[in-house]
Design an enzyme around this catalytic site. Structure first.
Site, PDB file in Angstrom:
ATOM      1  N   GLY A  31       0.813  -1.219   0.000  1.00  0.00           N
ATOM      2  CA  GLY A  31       0.000   0.000   0.000  1.00  0.00           C
ATOM      3  C   GLY A  31       0.843   1.263   0.000  1.00  0.00           C
ATOM      4  O   GLY A  31       2.009   1.222  -0.376  1.00  0.00           O
ATOM      5  N   LEU A  33       0.382   3.600  -2.077  1.00  0.00           N
ATOM      6  CA  LEU A  33       0.722   3.454  -3.499  1.00  0.00           C
ATOM      7  C   LEU A  33       1.275   4.742  -4.096  1.00  0.00           C
ATOM      8  O   LEU A  33       0.878   5.844  -3.725  1.00  0.00           O
ATOM      9  CB  LEU A  33      -0.520   3.018  -4.291  1.00  0.00           C
ATOM     10  CG  LEU A  33      -1.132   1.670  -3.890  1.00  0.00           C
ATOM     11  CD1 LEU A  33      -2.295   1.326  -4.830  1.00  0.00           C
ATOM     12  CD2 LEU A  33      -0.104   0.540  -3.913  1.00  0.00           C
ATOM     13  N   HIS A  37       4.393   1.748  -7.968  1.00  0.00           N
ATOM     14  CA  HIS A  37       3.459   0.613  -7.899  1.00  0.00           C
ATOM     15  C   HIS A  37       2.578   0.569  -9.161  1.00  0.00           C
ATOM     16  O   HIS A  37       2.298  -0.498  -9.692  1.00  0.00           O
ATOM     17  CB  HIS A  37       2.543   0.742  -6.684  1.00  0.00           C
ATOM     18  CG  HIS A  37       3.258   0.707  -5.360  1.00  0.00           C
ATOM     19  ND1 HIS A  37       3.310   1.787  -4.513  1.00  0.00           N
ATOM     20  CD2 HIS A  37       3.941  -0.280  -4.744  1.00  0.00           C
ATOM     21  CE1 HIS A  37       3.995   1.460  -3.420  1.00  0.00           C
ATOM     22  NE2 HIS A  37       4.387   0.220  -3.534  1.00  0.00           N
ATOM     23  N   VAL A 178      11.128   3.127 -10.877  1.00  0.00           N
ATOM     24  CA  VAL A 178      10.556   4.432 -11.224  1.00  0.00           C
ATOM     25  C   VAL A 178      11.125   5.469 -10.256  1.00  0.00           C
ATOM     26  O   VAL A 178      11.145   5.240  -9.037  1.00  0.00           O
ATOM     27  CB  VAL A 178       9.011   4.403 -11.157  1.00  0.00           C
ATOM     28  CG1 VAL A 178       8.433   5.778 -11.449  1.00  0.00           C
ATOM     29  CG2 VAL A 178       8.465   3.373 -12.134  1.00  0.00           C
TER      30      VAL A 178
HETATM   31  P1  AMP Z   1       6.095  -2.271  -1.448  1.00  0.00           P
HETATM   32  O1  AMP Z   1       4.686  -1.791  -1.354  1.00  0.00           O
HETATM   33  O2  AMP Z   1       7.106  -1.229  -1.094  1.00  0.00           O
HETATM   34  O3  AMP Z   1       6.321  -3.592  -0.781  1.00  0.00           O
HETATM   35  O4  AMP Z   1       6.359  -2.536  -2.994  1.00  0.00           O
HETATM   36  C1  AMP Z   1       5.512  -3.361  -3.739  1.00  0.00           C
HETATM   37  C2  AMP Z   1       6.151  -3.614  -5.074  1.00  0.00           C
HETATM   38  O5  AMP Z   1       6.373  -2.380  -5.739  1.00  0.00           O
HETATM   39  C3  AMP Z   1       7.525  -4.302  -4.958  1.00  0.00           C
HETATM   40  O6  AMP Z   1       7.637  -5.264  -5.992  1.00  0.00           O
HETATM   41  C4  AMP Z   1       8.477  -3.165  -5.148  1.00  0.00           C
HETATM   42  O7  AMP Z   1       9.736  -3.563  -5.666  1.00  0.00           O
HETATM   43  C5  AMP Z   1       7.733  -2.310  -6.149  1.00  0.00           C
HETATM   44  N1  AMP Z   1       8.203  -0.928  -6.121  1.00  0.00           N
HETATM   45  C6  AMP Z   1       8.248  -0.115  -5.033  1.00  0.00           C
HETATM   46  N2  AMP Z   1       8.798   1.071  -5.377  1.00  0.00           N
HETATM   47  C7  AMP Z   1       9.095   0.989  -6.698  1.00  0.00           C
HETATM   48  C8  AMP Z   1       9.714   1.885  -7.636  1.00  0.00           C
HETATM   49  N3  AMP Z   1      10.120   3.098  -7.298  1.00  0.00           N
HETATM   50  N4  AMP Z   1       9.863   1.452  -8.906  1.00  0.00           N
HETATM   51  C9  AMP Z   1       9.465   0.201  -9.277  1.00  0.00           C
HETATM   52  N5  AMP Z   1       8.897  -0.682  -8.443  1.00  0.00           N
HETATM   53  C10 AMP Z   1       8.721  -0.295  -7.174  1.00  0.00           C
END
Ligand code: AMP
Length: 284
Positions: A31, A33, A37, A178
């Site tokens: 979350g 987001l 995400h 990103v």
């Molecule tokens: P999280 O909610 O932080 O656990 O992230 C969920 C998913 O989003 C994971 O696969 C992360 O690697 C991906 N994610 C988080 N931040 C980024 C970003 N800046 N660029 C690409 N993917 C991301």
């Protein structure tokens, strides 16, 4: 967008989709987001008919209880963003639903070799918590594919290894990092940076860029690159380095020389916010 908090109702909806020969992609998140995400959602949409986005702040993967409590949560905003991004199904279970739903056996898994070192060393137990919850989500959703960000590069490798080990018929799709206008990798934790700390955090992408330039200009020595990266990160202080490492991108073991492709991975703490970032280093 359909929304579910209960496993049984979610699975019923997924059965309906599968009966119509629709493929399913899962995007697991915690979350808070952001555009990072949503880029995963976009990739998922290109790879499957139905995109399931899960939002679950997994207590098992927080080695620091303070970090778990401070983790940003805004379900209403998240659901609006998910719906606008074209998510078909949002799954937002409670901790109880995930960890004690009709279960008789213990579900805790151990992460494999890719979890050694780096995050695995600095956050003991973190990847065991990650593989445990991702395996549960895979078993619940049974997706054809699942998208994970390269932002958490070691996590991506740990999941790929888990899927290979258990032989799950799930395609793990990596998504590029990103970044914001200042090149800082988007992270839910960035919200907790003061504006002064944000300026300090900008050293992280600057240091990665410098490493890429060094490699392009012929530098191959990991220790020299690590020294330069560390100097940029430390600047005039106010940032503490947890690790700066150059590793083989497959097994994540440190390499002495950058040959063909290596991965530079960094973890640093600014204020009370822990940030991670990484990039590819390619000689060609
Ligand atoms: P999280 O909610 O932080 O656990 O992230 C969920 C998913 O989003 C994971 O696969 C992360 O690697 C991906 N994610 C988080 N931040 C980024 C970003 N800046 N660029 C690409 N993917 C991301």
């Amino acid at each position: 967008m359909q929304k579910f908090t209960e496993i049984a109702a979610l699975q019923q909806a997924l059965t309906t989709e599968r009966n119509q020969s629709r493929t399913i992609a899962l995007v697991p998140t915690m979350g808070a987001l952001h555009t990072g995400h949503l880029s995963l959602v976009e990739i998922a949409k290109k790879n499957a008919d139905i995109v399931v986005l899960s939002i679950f702040v997994n207590p098992l993967q927080f080695n620091d209880p303070g970090d778990f409590e401070k983790y940003p949560r805004d379900l209403k905003d998240d659901l609006n963003m998910a719906s606008e991004a074209g998510v078909d199904i949002a799954f937002t279970p409670s901790t109880e639903e995930i960890y004690s739903h009709n279960r008789v056996e213990p579900v805790a898994l151990k992460a494999g070799k890719a979890a050694e070192g780096l995050e695995g060393e600095h956050r003991p137990g973190h990847f065991d918590g990650v593989v445990t919850v991702v395996n549960l989500l895979f078993n619940i959703v049974k997706p054809d594919s699942a998208v994970f960000g390269e932002k958490d590069f070691q996590q991506l490798r740990v999941i790929q290894e888990m899927v290979e080990t258990v032989g799950a018929p799930i395609k793990v799709i990596p998504a590029p990092i990103v970044r914001d206008s200042e090149s800082l990798a988007l992270s839910s934790r960035n919200k907790r940076l003061s504006s002064a700390d944000y300026d300090i955090a900008r050293r992280i992408p600057k240091s990665l860029l410098k490493a890429q330039e060094l490699v392009k200009s012929g530098e191959q020595s990991s220790s020299k690159i690590i020294d330069e990266v560390s100097a940029i990160l430390l600047g005039d202080n106010q940032l503490s380095i947890e690790y700066v490492a150059i590793c083989n991108p497959i097994d994540l073991k440190p390499v002495m020389l950058v040959e063909n492709e290596a991965r530079l991975l960094v973890a640093a703490v600014v204020g009370d916010v822990r940030l991670i970032d990484n990039c590819a280093l390619t000689t060609s």
